[in-house]
Design an enzyme around this catalytic site. Structure first.
Site, PDB file in Angstrom:
ATOM      1  N   ASN A   9       0.874  -1.174   0.000  1.00 21.54           N
ATOM      2  CA  ASN A   9       0.000   0.000   0.000  1.00 21.54           C
ATOM      3  C   ASN A   9       0.912   1.226   0.000  1.00 21.54           C
ATOM      4  OD1 ASN A   9      -1.775   2.055   0.510  1.00 21.54           O
ATOM      5  ND2 ASN A   9      -2.310   1.386   2.596  1.00 21.54           N
ATOM      6  N   TRP A  10       1.038   1.823  -1.174  1.00 25.69           N
ATOM      7  CA  TRP A  10       1.992   2.943  -1.315  1.00 25.69           C
ATOM      8  C   TRP A  10       1.470   4.227  -0.688  1.00 25.69           C
ATOM      9  CZ3 TRP A  10       4.229   2.722  -7.025  1.00 25.69           C
ATOM     10  CH2 TRP A  10       4.864   1.481  -7.214  1.00 25.69           C
ATOM     11  N   LYS A  11       0.183   4.256  -0.379  1.00 30.86           N
ATOM     12  CA  LYS A  11      -0.446   5.481   0.158  1.00 30.86           C
ATOM     13  C   LYS A  11      -0.171   6.663  -0.785  1.00 30.86           C
ATOM     14  CE  LYS A  11      -0.287   3.406   4.648  1.00 30.86           C
ATOM     15  NZ  LYS A  11      -0.268   3.540   6.107  1.00 30.86           N
ATOM     16  N   HIS A  95      -9.616   1.242   4.578  1.00 28.10           N
ATOM     17  CA  HIS A  95      -8.367   1.484   5.313  1.00 28.10           C
ATOM     18  C   HIS A  95      -8.630   2.471   6.447  1.00 28.10           C
ATOM     19  CE1 HIS A  95      -4.331   2.763   6.297  1.00 28.10           C
ATOM     20  NE2 HIS A  95      -3.917   1.627   5.755  1.00 28.10           N
ATOM     21  N   GLU A  97      -7.054   4.898   7.513  1.00 25.58           N
ATOM     22  CA  GLU A  97      -6.821   6.320   7.189  1.00 25.58           C
ATOM     23  C   GLU A  97      -8.015   6.909   6.453  1.00 25.58           C
ATOM     24  OE1 GLU A  97      -2.998   5.690   5.347  1.00 25.58           O
ATOM     25  OE2 GLU A  97      -2.167   5.265   7.334  1.00 25.58           O
ATOM     26  N   GLU A 167      -5.439  -4.721  10.535  1.00 29.20           N
ATOM     27  CA  GLU A 167      -4.463  -3.645  10.694  1.00 29.20           C
ATOM     28  C   GLU A 167      -4.766  -2.858  11.965  1.00 29.20           C
ATOM     29  OE1 GLU A 167      -2.501  -2.652   6.656  1.00 29.20           O
ATOM     30  OE2 GLU A 167      -4.122  -1.249   7.028  1.00 29.20           O
ATOM     31  N   GLY A 173       2.256   2.605  10.625  1.00 30.52           N
ATOM     32  CA  GLY A 173       3.192   3.710  10.442  1.00 30.52           C
ATOM     33  C   GLY A 173       3.884   4.152  11.719  1.00 30.52           C
ATOM     34  N   SER A 212       3.258  -1.834  10.339  1.00 30.15           N
ATOM     35  CA  SER A 212       4.703  -1.897  10.565  1.00 30.15           C
ATOM     36  C   SER A 212       5.295  -3.281  10.312  1.00 30.15           C
ATOM     37  CB  SER A 212       5.060  -1.396  11.971  1.00 30.15           C
ATOM     38  OG  SER A 212       4.647  -0.043  12.137  1.00 30.15           O
ATOM     39  N   GLY A 233       2.807  -1.018   4.267  1.00 27.90           N
ATOM     40  CA  GLY A 233       2.840   0.411   3.959  1.00 27.90           C
ATOM     41  C   GLY A 233       4.264   0.884   3.740  1.00 27.90           C
ATOM     42  N   GLY A 234       4.869   1.441   4.786  1.00 28.65           N
ATOM     43  CA  GLY A 234       6.202   2.044   4.678  1.00 28.65           C
ATOM     44  C   GLY A 234       7.224   1.157   3.998  1.00 28.65           C
TER      45      GLY A 234
HETATM   46  P1  PGA Z   1       2.669   0.482   7.637  1.00 24.99           P
HETATM   47  O1  PGA Z   1       1.220   0.676   6.953  1.00 24.99           O
HETATM   48  O2  PGA Z   1       3.240  -0.800   7.098  1.00 24.99           O
HETATM   49  O3  PGA Z   1       3.447   1.698   7.197  1.00 24.99           O
HETATM   50  O4  PGA Z   1       2.444   0.434   9.095  1.00 24.99           O
HETATM   51  C1  PGA Z   1       0.381  -0.416   6.717  1.00 24.99           C
HETATM   52  C2  PGA Z   1      -0.921   0.070   6.122  1.00 24.99           C
HETATM   53  O5  PGA Z   1      -1.410   1.133   6.540  1.00 24.99           O
HETATM   54  O6  PGA Z   1      -1.505  -0.580   5.235  1.00 24.99           O
END
Ligand code: PGA
Length: 253
Positions: A9-11, A95, A97, A167, A173, A212, A233-234
């Site tokens: 997930n590149w956001k 998600h 967010e 999640e 993050g 994470s 994500g990251g």
């Molecule tokens: P993260 O994000 O790996 O940066 O914690 C995961 C996500 O939000 O899908």
């Protein structure tokens, strides 16, 4: 045995050039992995780049969101049909967010899930509790409601066409990962929740962990019996890290 899925997930990160470079690294890094499904979810404008570069590879691609509407006067939204037009195999829905910053409720997320399935896209349904909810003992209630939003609207069979991602919001993050035991406990709860309606759907349902996940903790998380992959994500923004997580999944089978 469920085939693991690692999805990036590149956001809202990167540029067109970054996207191309990252995709080149992923394509080269996962070329020989045949036991794991790999996918990337770039921002909408770069889905075209993904389609161009990934079409002849085993790497799938998807969006980070999808409209709950079929089409028409919905400024700024992207329909599931448009995503299929760009070859998307997946769409992340719900998600945290989007729940937090775009006011997405369970009922909106349920409709998005249904729209994706209607167009033959595999929705990746995100569920997860905040730190406050965990500390007040509400984790199961919260993630149960998140998954029930789909079951109640579309029936348990709809989960046969999708993927769930647990999640925990407090792990996204933050660098703080759920321990393998903590994650496994919630994954097992989610599977049991689905099994109460259909054992067959529950047994086949892939439940990813996200929050994470990185090369250093992926092996232990993926070793858990109910963790069937990761939503990254990251660590998905660095080809080497993402590939190393895919390798952990490949070796976990
Ligand atoms: P993260 O994000 O790996 O940066 O914690 C995961 C996500 O939000 O899908």
């Amino acid at each position: 045995m469920r085939r693991p899925l690692i999805a990036g997930n590149w956001k809202m990160n990167g540029s067109k050039i970054d996207a191309e470079e990252l995709l080149r690294g992923v394509i080269a890094g996962v070329a020989d992995m045949n036991k794991v499904d790999v996918a990337v979810c770039p921002p909408f404008p770069y889905l075209y780049v993904a389609e161009q570069m990934l079409a002849e590879t085993a790497v799938g691609w998807g969006s980070q969101d999808v409209s709950r509407e079929e089409g028409g006067a919905f400024t700024g939204q992207t329909s599931a049909a448009m995503l299929t037009d760009f070859g998307c195999r997946y769409a992340i829905v719900g998600h945290s967010e989007r729940r937090q910053f775009n006011g997405e409720t369970d009922s909106i997320v349920g409709r998005k899930y249904a729209r994706a399935v209607a167009e033959g896209i595999i929705p990746i349904l995100c569920v997860g509790e905040t730190l406050e909810e965990r500390e007040s003992g509400k984790t199961e209630e919260v993630v149960g409601n998140h998954i029930d939003a789909v079951i109640n609207l579309s029936g348990v069979e709809a989960l046969a066409h999708g993927v769930v991602a647990y999640e925990p919001v407090w792990a996204i993050g933050t660098g703080v990962t759920a321990t393998p035991d903590q994650a496994q406990e919630v994954h097992a709860f989610l599977r049991a929740r689905v099994a109460a309606k259909s054992r067959e759907v529950a047994d086949q349902l892939r439940i990813l962990y996200g929050g994470s996940m990185k090369p250093g903790n992926a092996v232990d998380l993926l070793a858990q019996s109910d963790i069937d992959g990761g939503l990254i994500g990251g660590a998905a923004l660095k080809a080497a890290d993402f590939v190393s997580i895919c390798q952990a999944a490949q070796s976990s089978v």
